[in-house]
Scaffold this active site. Structure first.
Site, PDB file in Angstrom:
ATOM      1  N   ASN A 177       0.800  -1.225   0.000  1.00  0.00           N
ATOM      2  CA  ASN A 177       0.000   0.000   0.000  1.00  0.00           C
ATOM      3  C   ASN A 177       0.835   1.279   0.000  1.00  0.00           C
ATOM      4  O   ASN A 177       0.578   2.208   0.772  1.00  0.00           O
ATOM      5  CB  ASN A 177      -0.969  -0.013   1.190  1.00  0.00           C
ATOM      6  CG  ASN A 177      -1.973  -1.156   1.076  1.00  0.00           C
ATOM      7  OD1 ASN A 177      -2.288  -1.615  -0.022  1.00  0.00           O
ATOM      8  ND2 ASN A 177      -2.461  -1.623   2.210  1.00  0.00           N
ATOM      9  N   ASN A 206      -3.719  -0.147  -2.812  1.00  0.00           N
ATOM     10  CA  ASN A 206      -5.124  -0.313  -2.474  1.00  0.00           C
ATOM     11  C   ASN A 206      -5.965   0.610  -3.358  1.00  0.00           C
ATOM     12  O   ASN A 206      -5.604   1.771  -3.559  1.00  0.00           O
ATOM     13  CB  ASN A 206      -5.333   0.047  -0.995  1.00  0.00           C
ATOM     14  CG  ASN A 206      -6.686  -0.357  -0.479  1.00  0.00           C
ATOM     15  OD1 ASN A 206      -7.703  -0.012  -1.063  1.00  0.00           O
ATOM     16  ND2 ASN A 206      -6.701  -1.066   0.626  1.00  0.00           N
ATOM     17  N   PRO A 207      -7.092   0.128  -3.907  1.00  0.00           N
ATOM     18  CA  PRO A 207      -7.932   1.003  -4.744  1.00  0.00           C
ATOM     19  C   PRO A 207      -8.320   2.307  -4.068  1.00  0.00           C
ATOM     20  O   PRO A 207      -8.458   3.346  -4.736  1.00  0.00           O
ATOM     21  CB  PRO A 207      -9.164   0.132  -5.020  1.00  0.00           C
ATOM     22  CG  PRO A 207      -8.658  -1.258  -4.960  1.00  0.00           C
ATOM     23  CD  PRO A 207      -7.615  -1.254  -3.869  1.00  0.00           C
ATOM     24  N   SER A 208      -8.499   2.288  -2.733  1.00  0.00           N
ATOM     25  CA  SER A 208      -8.856   3.528  -2.039  1.00  0.00           C
ATOM     26  C   SER A 208      -7.745   4.569  -2.173  1.00  0.00           C
ATOM     27  O   SER A 208      -8.014   5.782  -2.153  1.00  0.00           O
ATOM     28  CB  SER A 208      -9.145   3.252  -0.564  1.00  0.00           C
ATOM     29  OG  SER A 208      -7.995   2.761   0.099  1.00  0.00           O
ATOM     30  N   SER A 258      -6.284 -10.024   4.851  1.00  0.00           N
ATOM     31  CA  SER A 258      -5.499  -8.826   4.569  1.00  0.00           C
ATOM     32  C   SER A 258      -4.534  -9.103   3.421  1.00  0.00           C
ATOM     33  O   SER A 258      -4.147 -10.257   3.179  1.00  0.00           O
ATOM     34  CB  SER A 258      -4.713  -8.392   5.809  1.00  0.00           C
ATOM     35  OG  SER A 258      -3.645  -9.301   6.058  1.00  0.00           O
ATOM     36  N   THR A 259      -4.145  -8.048   2.740  1.00  0.00           N
ATOM     37  CA  THR A 259      -3.140  -8.191   1.682  1.00  0.00           C
ATOM     38  C   THR A 259      -1.849  -8.724   2.267  1.00  0.00           C
ATOM     39  O   THR A 259      -1.115  -9.465   1.611  1.00  0.00           O
ATOM     40  CB  THR A 259      -2.897  -6.842   0.988  1.00  0.00           C
ATOM     41  OG1 THR A 259      -4.149  -6.270   0.615  1.00  0.00           O
ATOM     42  CG2 THR A 259      -2.051  -7.017  -0.264  1.00  0.00           C
ATOM     43  N   GLY A 260      -1.573  -8.362   3.520  1.00  0.00           N
ATOM     44  CA  GLY A 260      -0.359  -8.839   4.163  1.00  0.00           C
ATOM     45  C   GLY A 260      -0.318 -10.347   4.273  1.00  0.00           C
ATOM     46  O   GLY A 260       0.692 -10.981   3.958  1.00  0.00           O
ATOM     47  N   HIS A 294     -10.821  -6.829   8.402  1.00  0.00           N
ATOM     48  CA  HIS A 294      -9.771  -7.804   8.676  1.00  0.00           C
ATOM     49  C   HIS A 294      -9.729  -8.122  10.171  1.00  0.00           C
ATOM     50  O   HIS A 294     -10.217  -7.346  10.997  1.00  0.00           O
ATOM     51  CB  HIS A 294      -8.403  -7.267   8.244  1.00  0.00           C
ATOM     52  CG  HIS A 294      -8.354  -6.800   6.833  1.00  0.00           C
ATOM     53  ND1 HIS A 294      -8.706  -7.595   5.767  1.00  0.00           N
ATOM     54  CD2 HIS A 294      -7.987  -5.598   6.301  1.00  0.00           C
ATOM     55  CE1 HIS A 294      -8.558  -6.929   4.643  1.00  0.00           C
ATOM     56  NE2 HIS A 294      -8.132  -5.717   4.943  1.00  0.00           N
TER      57      HIS A 294
END
Length: 298
Positions: free
Chosen positions: A120, A140-142, A225-227, A273
């Site tokens: 991110n 992240n898209p946001s 989560s992406t993590g 998450h």
């Protein structure tokens, strides 16, 4: 005779030590095989020309009834192959954004890894603690929404990602419908300015399979989560996995207060998450020797 006994004692100690080491190696190999059989980051983690055909329907991760048909334009945007198609990546560092990285002096150790994953658009200005080398960076898209004039004025985003060199930028273009346009805008905006910096897209099927795998082992959060996703990728693709900056608590091990991130104190969105549960999962894998969690100063 006494020398012989001492030699035999040392030999037994060495045998025990080697058995422990072999057990850790075998556990790592076992996890790699399990992850490859269920999810296959090796061949499916990102969309490529090899695993995605023109005319194919890409079903969205969060709503399988919705899909995007791969036209020639989209197909031409996909990389020909995965960057790790030639074999295991060796020593990998997966660098989270936890405040535990503040004053850690882990930067040099992180930068010494063969392959470095970050998340991110995490800043790398404090290189003493977090390092500055990057091979894969998620967006992240946001965060893309923070650049409302992206198609007309892409330079601010280009300047921001330039600090990561030619690291690949990974976006979840097909998790939600709204993510698709934002992710494609990133690709089209950066290509003329930074042609050597690849913009790649998560394969939603891979994300679904990974979600099923971990929820089958007790995780109950709405979304991984992406993590955790990229830590899982590293467990499959890397010979050694070192995890930094994964610490979801407000105090460190010595009960000193910590910010949420190493660069700010903005907390996560609630109800999406379950970072403590994910951390306990990673801690279990650490105790099994599958990966190494770094939770203190380096």
């Amino acid at each position: 005779m006494c020398e012989g006994r001492r030699w035999q004692t040392r030999s037994r100690e060495q045998t025990v030590e080697q058995t422990v080491i072999d057990g850790e190696i075998n556990k790592g190999k076992e996890s790699r095989v399990i992850l490859r059989s269920c999810c296959n980051a090796t061949g499916e983690m990102i969309l490529t020309n090899q695993n995605t055909k023109s005319g194919q329907k890409i079903h969205y991760e969060t709503n399988q009834k919705l899909f995007k048909t791969v036209d020639k334009k989209l197909h031409s945007m996909l990389p020909k192959a995965l960057p790790w198609s030639k074999g295991l990546l060796g020593h990998c560092a997966v660098v989270g954004s936890g405040g535990i990285l503040q004053n850690s002096s882990c930067g040099a150790e992180i930068d010494n890894a063969d392959y470095i994953i970050r998340f991110n658009l995490g800043p790398v200005t404090n290189s003493k603690d977090v390092g500055n080398k990057t091979h894969l960076m998620t967006i992240n898209p946001s965060q893309i929404r923070g650049y409302p004039n992206l198609t007309k004025d892409p330079q601010p985003l280009a300047n921001r990602v330039a600090v990561y060199g030619n690291a690949s930028l990974l976006l979840p273009a097909f998790s939600y419908q709204f993510s698709t346009g934002l992710s494609l805008d990133v690709y089209h905006s950066l290509q003329p300015l930074r042609p050597n910096q690849k913009v790649v897209f998560f394969n939603p099927n891979f994300m679904l399979n990974l979600d099923r795998k971990w929820k089958g082992q007790g995780l109950k959060e709405p979304r991984l989560s992406t993590g955790l996703m990229l830590a899982s990728v590293a467990m499959e693709l890397c010979e050694e996995v070192h995890i930094y900056g994964f610490w979801p608590f407000s105090l460190d091990l010595n009960h000193n207060p910590l910010p949420h991130h190493y660069y700010d104190n903005v907390g996560p969105n609630k109800g999406v998450h379950s970072m403590p549960d994910e951390f306990l999962l990673l801690l279990k894998l650490h105790t099994q020797g599958v990966l190494q969690l770094h939770l203190g100063r380096c």
